[in-house]
Write an enzyme that holds these catalytic residues in place. Structure first.
Site: not given
Length: 849
Positions: A147-149, A174, A176
């Site tokens: 997720h993200s980073m 997700q 990212t």
């Protein structure tokens, strides 16, 4: 082509109160000692958690990586749904979900630990695979959900020297930001991005066994715009897929940055994909890249309304004693209620091929469109209508010619501001129409599309569906409405049209045959501003600092010419003009298109202008910078008003508690000040540069408050910088007022420098129990220089500057520095303090020369 309709928004996954256990995995001593702040957990709940206490695992390993300030507990959404589905299968297959605790680090704002996180994940992969040693179906690779980073950290694994690419075969990210950081606040962050994207571009051979899916949140994600979540174009190969959640079948909804982790529809699509990816022979995720991409396309791009089949049978036996009915008309409707007998409807194609190009069929939830040319050997189409006991069933079919159902609608001009519109009227006789939005291809275009439907009769109808289809990226959006209705649809892009793409976005209207549809398109000025903010809000601090630098230079100029320093607000209005900076940057960007100028530019070792890079990414046009500059002017003005007001309020409070002292002139450099410089420099070197900057900021703030106290009328508490004590001479009063105005401007400028370095300070404070010294520190050197400059500058008066030979240069330098800030700081915010430091350094030199 077939897909499901769903009028449901993306719902939040609600889990019942059950026994949950996040079991901590013991790491090797060397790993635990090297990464004391990080941990590895195994997710479990109920009996499943109890059974896995001894870590005798037999499932398929999935590793979840949280993002910026994310929690390892976010894996619960995936783990719980996967466990429910495994229970439905009597645990024939099941997954073991692991998650990494990154101590909720702010890696989107401080990039110093991204490499450290990547190396820790590498160690975790080896630990996870060791847990399965000796098992009959031991895995050789781990699937990762980031997720993200966390998704970027997963991609960075391939850049490690000793990393074996076969350790991961599936990566799902997700929201990212793959393309670039949202806020490039330090060079470690930008360098990390450069290394990852260059590796994925130049060493594509390492990716041949890795399948990657990137899911973006859409327009509701205000933290990471979806354009950043698309995998870089040069790395797009057969094993990479990028989609927006609003285009995912059976989800059809945008999510914010956090809810993408627990959005029920997306979680279900992900878990279904995981189970479809299992190889029955190895009981692990398949090693076949083509099958992995087929499964992901099935669940995230083009769901045909049935269970995934790797090799669907070409021949299907139609069994049962159902009635056979031949349909020869080109348009046909069938309705049944409480019908206990099923039926086969056959459509002969020979009589329709010359007149029609497609066949379209729909019921309440499913739409199927077939292009007849793709099935040249097909003689009939057979539709099975099963018994509908207790239910009402409606089926509509028609043959149509694509040209007759395609209408061209030119979009309105960008500068029409919604005053003009484009309009078409559809007297619907069919079930499906394409409205081509011509010349809609740039991210700064934004429109409101109003669709109004009128029907001849008031009978109950199925809802109409409006689908905005973007042919060059998976970022479609779907709107489901009742008929008749008046609907507003926002039309804007996450990614501009590629150069090799000639198709236009299309509004698909799934209509009712006896209804009239009016489509009106207008330019939306507010949504254009929203697009500009969405794509360039991270650069606003640069424009604010540029405005303050121009004002600062203007104040020094008036001090040189008149001997008096003007007010910040007045000088901002007079000097902060976009025509002073924007034409220079535009000329440089234009000249960089010529080889001779680029050779000269490169020979001077100058970096590429950020505007040129943004233009190459189709995210820039000249008016964007003008609008952002005006936004920056407004922010600089109102932040200065708020800042000055706050100073006066605090000064008033201090005045009621303490007695003001008398200003006395002293040497600029004293042993006490040298000791303070040395102490703060030592703090910067041994702990955190941002911490030293914060201390000197508080010291400077206290100094300004002290000066302000001396010139306020205590009996009336007049909050004005111009008020002075009667006991002071007029010359002293003017000098003090001038000094105060300069100090307030410098402090306002320095406030933004502190804010830009605040993330590293927060990270240092949060990890103080592990490390006293922040390493790496993005602002250590800058902090040491600024500490020395500001320790002198806060004790400097305008009388010591007026006669300086360098004042003329110090007054002119902020203008080119303002240009440089905009030229090189928009995509590299960490460069902004360097330009400000140089300007303040010249100011300090004015007291010497």
């Amino acid at each position: 082509m077939g897909f499901f309709f769903s009028a449901q928004p993306c719902s939040i996954l609600i889990l019942c109160c059950i026994f949950l256990l996040q079991q901590k995995i013991k790491l090797p001593k060397k790993t635990a000692r090297r990464y004391p702040a990080y941990e590895l957990y195994l997710y479990g709940e109920g009996n499943y958690a109890e059974e896995n206490k001894n870590l005798i695992l037999t499932g398929i390993p999935i590793l979840f990586l949280p993002g910026n300030a994310g929690s390892y507990k976010q894996v619960r959404s995936l783990g719980s749904i996967a466990l429910r589905k495994a229970e439905d299968l009597d645990f024939k297959y099941h997954f073991n979900f692991f998650s990494v605790n990154f101590n909720e680090e702010l890696v989107a704002l401080y990039g110093g630990t991204l490499q450290q996180q990547t190396k820790f994940v590498h160690e975790c992969l080896k630990v996870i695979l060791r847990l399965y040693r000796g098992q009959e179906f031991a895995p050789t690779s781990v699937a990762i959900v980031g997720h993200s980073m966390g998704g970027l950290v997963a991609r960075a694994l391939l850049t490690l020297k000793n990393f074996k690419p076969e350790l991961i075969n599936l990566l799902i990210t997700q929201a990212t930001p793959h393309v670039a950081p949202v806020m490039p606040l330090d060079r470690y962050l930008t360098d990390f991005y450069t290394a990852v994207n260059n590796h994925w571009t130049l060493k594509a051979q390492d990716l041949r066994n890795l399948t990657t899916l990137s899911v973006a949140g859409g327009f509701r994600d205000y933290q990471v715009r979806s354009g950043l979540a698309f995998l870089p174009r040069l790395s797009q190969h057969d094993s990479a897929l990028s989609v927006v959640s609003s285009a995912v079948p059976r989800a059809w909804a945008s999510t914010d940055h956090l809810s993408i982790v627990w959005c029920k529809e997306l979680i279900l699509a992900t878990i279904r994909a995981f189970f479809d990816l299992i190889d029955e022979n190895t009981r692990q995720i398949t090693e076949d890249p083509k099958k992995r991409m087929s499964v992901l396309n099935h669940h995230f791009v083009r769901h045909p309304g049935k269970i995934f089949e790797e090799n669907p049978e070409v021949f299907t036996e139609l069994t049962g004693t159902f009635t056979w009915v031949e349909v020869k008309t080109s348009k046909w409707t069938y309705s049944a209620y409480n019908d206990s007998d099923g039926k086969y409807f056959t459509f002969p194609l020979a009589s329709h091929r010359e007149s029609y190009s497609h066949i379209y069929c729909e019921n309440t939830k499913l739409v199927v469109i077939l292009k007849l040319q793709d099935y040249p050997s097909l003689s009939h189409i057979v539709i099975l209508v099963p018994p509908s006991v207790g239910n009402k069933f409606t089926l509509d079919c028609e043959f149509f010619k694509e040209d007759s159902r395609t209408i061209q609608l030119p979009v309105t001009n960008l500068f029409s501001f919604g005053l003009s519109s484009s309009k078409i009227l559809l007297n619907s006789t069919g079930l499906f129409y394409n409205v081509q939005l011509q010349h809609f291809n740039q991210v700064y275009q934004a429109f409101k599309i109003h669709v109004e439907s009128h029907c001849q009769s008031l009978i109950e109808r199925k809802p109409s569906v409006y689908r905005l289809h973007i042919p060059w990226s998976h970022e479609d959006s779907v709107t489901v409405v009742n008929v008749p209705s008046f609907t507003e649809i926002s039309a804007k892009l996450h990614m501009a049209q590629p150069e090799n793409e000639s198709r236009f976005p299309v509004l698909n209207i799934y209509s009712s045959s006896d209804c009239q549809y009016e489509v009106i398109l207008k330019t939306s000025f507010l949504q254009i501003l929203g697009q500009i903010i969405r794509f360039h809000a991270g650069a606003l601090p640069v424009y604010v600092v540029s405005n303050i630098l121009l004002t600062y230079g203007g104040q020094l100029s008036t001090l040189l010419s008149t001997g008096q320093c003007s007010e910040f607000s007045l000088e901002l209005v007079r000097t902060a003009k976009p025509y002073k900076v924007e034409p220079i940057i535009s000329i440089v960007v234009f000249l960089q298109g010529f080889n001779w100028f680029r050779e000269i530019w490169d020979s001077l070792l100058l970096p590429e202008v950020d505007a040129a890079v943004l233009s190459s990414q189709d995210a820039w046009f000249p008016l964007v910078s003008l609008i952002l500059f005006l936004f920056g002017t407004g922010i600089a003005y109102w932040s200065a008003v708020f800042f000055s007001t706050s100073l006066r309020i605090f000064s008033s409070l201090c005045l009621t508690l303490t007695r003001p002292t008398v200003l006395s002139k002293a040497k600029l450099i004293t042993p006490r000040r040298l000791c303070m410089m040395g102490s703060l420099a030592l703090v910067s070197w041994t702990t955190c540069g941002a911490f030293a900057l914060f201390i000197i900021y508080l010291q400077y703030l206290f100094k300004v408050l002290t000066i302000l106290n001396l010139y306020m009328k205590s009996e009336f508490c007049v909050f004005s910088i111009k008020s002075v004590k009667k006991s002071l001479s007029s010359s002293t009063t003017a000098e003090a007022a001038n000094s105060l105005k300069i100090h307030v401007t410098v402090l306002n400028l320095f406030t933004w420098i502190v804010l830009l370095n605040l993330p590293s300070l927060v990270y240092w404070l949060k990890n103080l129990r592990y490390h006293v010294r922040l390493d790496p520190d993005p602002c250590r050197t800058t902090a040491i220089i600024l500490v020395c400059i500001l320790e002198i500058l806060m004790n400097l008066s305008t009388s010591e500057v007026k006669s300086s030979k360098l004042l003329k240069m110090a007054a002119k330098v902020p203008l080119p520095l303002s240009v440089a800030v905009l030229a090189f700081g928009r995509m590299h915010l960490y460069k902004v303090p360097h330009f400000v430091t140089f300007s303040l350094f010249l100011h300090v030199l004015c007291c010497v020369v």
